[in-house]
Design a protein around this motif. Sequence first.
Motif, PDB file in Angstrom:
ATOM      1  N   UNK A 202       0.757  -0.998  -0.015  1.00 63.59           N
ATOM      2  CA  UNK A 202       0.016  -0.016  -0.045  1.00 63.59           C
ATOM      3  C   UNK A 202       0.862   1.368  -0.257  1.00 63.59           C
ATOM      4  N   UNK A 203       0.053   2.350   0.152  1.00 58.97           N
ATOM      5  CA  UNK A 203       0.667   3.739  -0.117  1.00 58.97           C
ATOM      6  C   UNK A 203       1.634   4.035   1.047  1.00 58.97           C
ATOM      7  N   UNK A 204       1.719   3.551   2.209  1.00 53.84           N
ATOM      8  CA  UNK A 204       2.759   3.732   3.305  1.00 53.84           C
ATOM      9  C   UNK A 204       3.235   2.322   3.649  1.00 53.84           C
ATOM     10  N   UNK A 205       3.367   1.395   2.738  1.00 58.32           N
ATOM     11  CA  UNK A 205       4.126   0.184   3.015  1.00 58.32           C
ATOM     12  C   UNK A 205       4.011  -0.744   4.257  1.00 58.32           C
ATOM     13  N   UNK A 206       2.811  -1.140   4.802  1.00 53.95           N
ATOM     14  CA  UNK A 206       2.373  -1.395   5.869  1.00 53.95           C
ATOM     15  C   UNK A 206       2.419  -3.022   5.764  1.00 53.95           C
ATOM     16  N   UNK A 207       2.918  -3.948   6.660  1.00 48.87           N
ATOM     17  CA  UNK A 207       2.820  -5.407   6.606  1.00 48.87           C
ATOM     18  C   UNK A 207       1.396  -5.727   7.133  1.00 48.87           C
ATOM     19  N   UNK A 208       0.904  -6.562   6.598  1.00 51.77           N
ATOM     20  CA  UNK A 208      -0.354  -7.227   7.246  1.00 51.77           C
ATOM     21  C   UNK A 208      -0.568  -7.233   8.669  1.00 51.77           C
ATOM     22  N   UNK A 209       0.282  -7.805   9.431  1.00 50.47           N
ATOM     23  CA  UNK A 209      -0.184  -7.971  10.843  1.00 50.47           C
ATOM     24  C   UNK A 209       0.216  -6.594  11.573  1.00 50.47           C
ATOM     25  N   UNK A 210       0.902  -5.508  11.169  1.00 49.02           N
ATOM     26  CA  UNK A 210       0.740  -4.155  11.577  1.00 49.02           C
ATOM     27  C   UNK A 210      -0.594  -3.381  11.263  1.00 49.02           C
ATOM     28  N   UNK A 211      -1.009  -3.718  10.027  1.00 50.11           N
ATOM     29  CA  UNK A 211      -2.203  -3.272   9.484  1.00 50.11           C
ATOM     30  C   UNK A 211      -3.616  -3.766  10.301  1.00 50.11           C
ATOM     31  N   UNK A 212      -3.598  -5.199  10.679  1.00 49.89           N
ATOM     32  CA  UNK A 212      -4.640  -5.628  11.396  1.00 49.89           C
ATOM     33  C   UNK A 212      -4.569  -5.083  12.846  1.00 49.89           C
ATOM     34  N   UNK A 213      -3.389  -5.096  13.289  1.00 47.14           N
ATOM     35  CA  UNK A 213      -3.217  -4.507  14.624  1.00 47.14           C
ATOM     36  C   UNK A 213      -3.611  -3.213  14.923  1.00 47.14           C
ATOM     37  N   UNK A 214      -3.166  -2.075  13.997  1.00 49.72           N
ATOM     38  CA  UNK A 214      -3.612  -0.726  14.303  1.00 49.72           C
ATOM     39  C   UNK A 214      -4.770  -0.159  13.072  1.00 49.72           C
ATOM     40  N   UNK A 232      -4.228   3.253   9.184  1.00 51.66           N
ATOM     41  CA  UNK A 232      -3.486   2.629   9.898  1.00 51.66           C
ATOM     42  C   UNK A 232      -2.198   2.683   9.991  1.00 51.66           C
ATOM     43  N   UNK A 233      -1.429   3.263   9.274  1.00 50.17           N
ATOM     44  CA  UNK A 233      -0.037   3.473   9.113  1.00 50.17           C
ATOM     45  C   UNK A 233       0.165   4.612  10.154  1.00 50.17           C
ATOM     46  N   UNK A 234      -0.725   5.590   9.971  1.00 47.65           N
ATOM     47  CA  UNK A 234      -0.711   6.775  10.893  1.00 47.65           C
ATOM     48  C   UNK A 234      -0.919   6.487  12.365  1.00 47.65           C
ATOM     49  N   UNK A 235      -1.649   5.618  12.812  1.00 44.05           N
ATOM     50  CA  UNK A 235      -2.114   5.202  13.901  1.00 44.05           C
ATOM     51  C   UNK A 235      -0.962   4.421  14.490  1.00 44.05           C
ATOM     52  N   UNK A 236      -0.393   3.757  13.653  1.00 42.32           N
ATOM     53  CA  UNK A 236       1.012   2.849  14.125  1.00 42.32           C
ATOM     54  C   UNK A 236       2.013   3.780  14.422  1.00 42.32           C
ATOM     55  N   UNK A 237       2.235   4.716  13.614  1.00 41.93           N
ATOM     56  CA  UNK A 237       3.149   5.880  13.737  1.00 41.93           C
ATOM     57  C   UNK A 237       3.101   6.646  15.141  1.00 41.93           C
ATOM     58  N   UNK A 242       4.883   9.096  18.027  1.00 38.32           N
ATOM     59  CA  UNK A 242       4.451  10.137  18.433  1.00 38.32           C
ATOM     60  C   UNK A 242       3.253  11.092  17.350  1.00 38.32           C
ATOM     61  N   UNK A 243       3.688  10.632  16.241  1.00 35.55           N
ATOM     62  CA  UNK A 243       3.092  10.937  15.080  1.00 35.55           C
ATOM     63  C   UNK A 243       3.881  10.801  13.689  1.00 35.55           C
TER      64      UNK A 243
END
Length: 251
Positions: A202-214, A232-237, A242-243
């Motif tokens: 995806x756009x911010x190159x998120x791995x599936x486990x991180x996407x599902x968790x966040x 989801x990527x912004x939530x993880x970051x 912090x952001x």
Amino acid sequence: MPKNPFTRGHRRELSKRHKIAVAGVATLGAAAVVFSAVPGNAETTTSEATVSSAPVKYSSEQLKSRQADVSEQLAAKALQSKAAAEAKAAKAHAEAKAKAKAAAAAKKKAAHAAAAKKAAQARKAKAASRAAHRAKLKAAVHKSYANNLDGWIKESLDIMKAKGIPGSYNGLHRNIIRESSGNPNAINNWDINAINGIPSKGLLQVIPPTFQAYHVAGTSWNIYDPVANITAAANYAADKYGSMDNVNSAY
């Protein structure tokens, strides 16, 4: 020779009268002697006045009996006074205790009422907050956005704002360009994640486990969905750094 008035007949009559007088005087004298010999405390029948004026005297047993009666009366009166005082004190104590109990009950009731009111206000505030949150999210979801990178970032920012996730347009745009050049279907098949079987997507190159968790509620569960991927990527970051604004390289 003239007759003497004091003849023998006269002498006889005078002697008789003298004898009666002498007898009367003698009788009176004897009565006087007998009356003077009667003791002062003796009962007589001479007259009612004499009987009523005689002093009354009591024996020692009678005096003791009367004293005992008086003592018993005083003791009974003292006991009655003591009992009345104790009853009054007991009544006052009971009234004070009842008053204190009523005051404690009223205080407890007021405390419960205050707690219930506070809890109700908290629930009301929480419900209002949830309602406002849903309204914001609904507004963000139903708002029209352009189907391009600019529109995807703006839609994601509105969802992030509603969820309390920090991040700015510039921070998201900068990292998207570095990670995928703005391609929502980008996938990394060469890094360590790809070797481990979980390539970044995806756009911010998120791995599936991180996407599902966040993953953020209200967005798609498709990792290639632009808005879902960005959010989801912004939530993880935000959790790790912090952001997304603080991310300037691979994360």
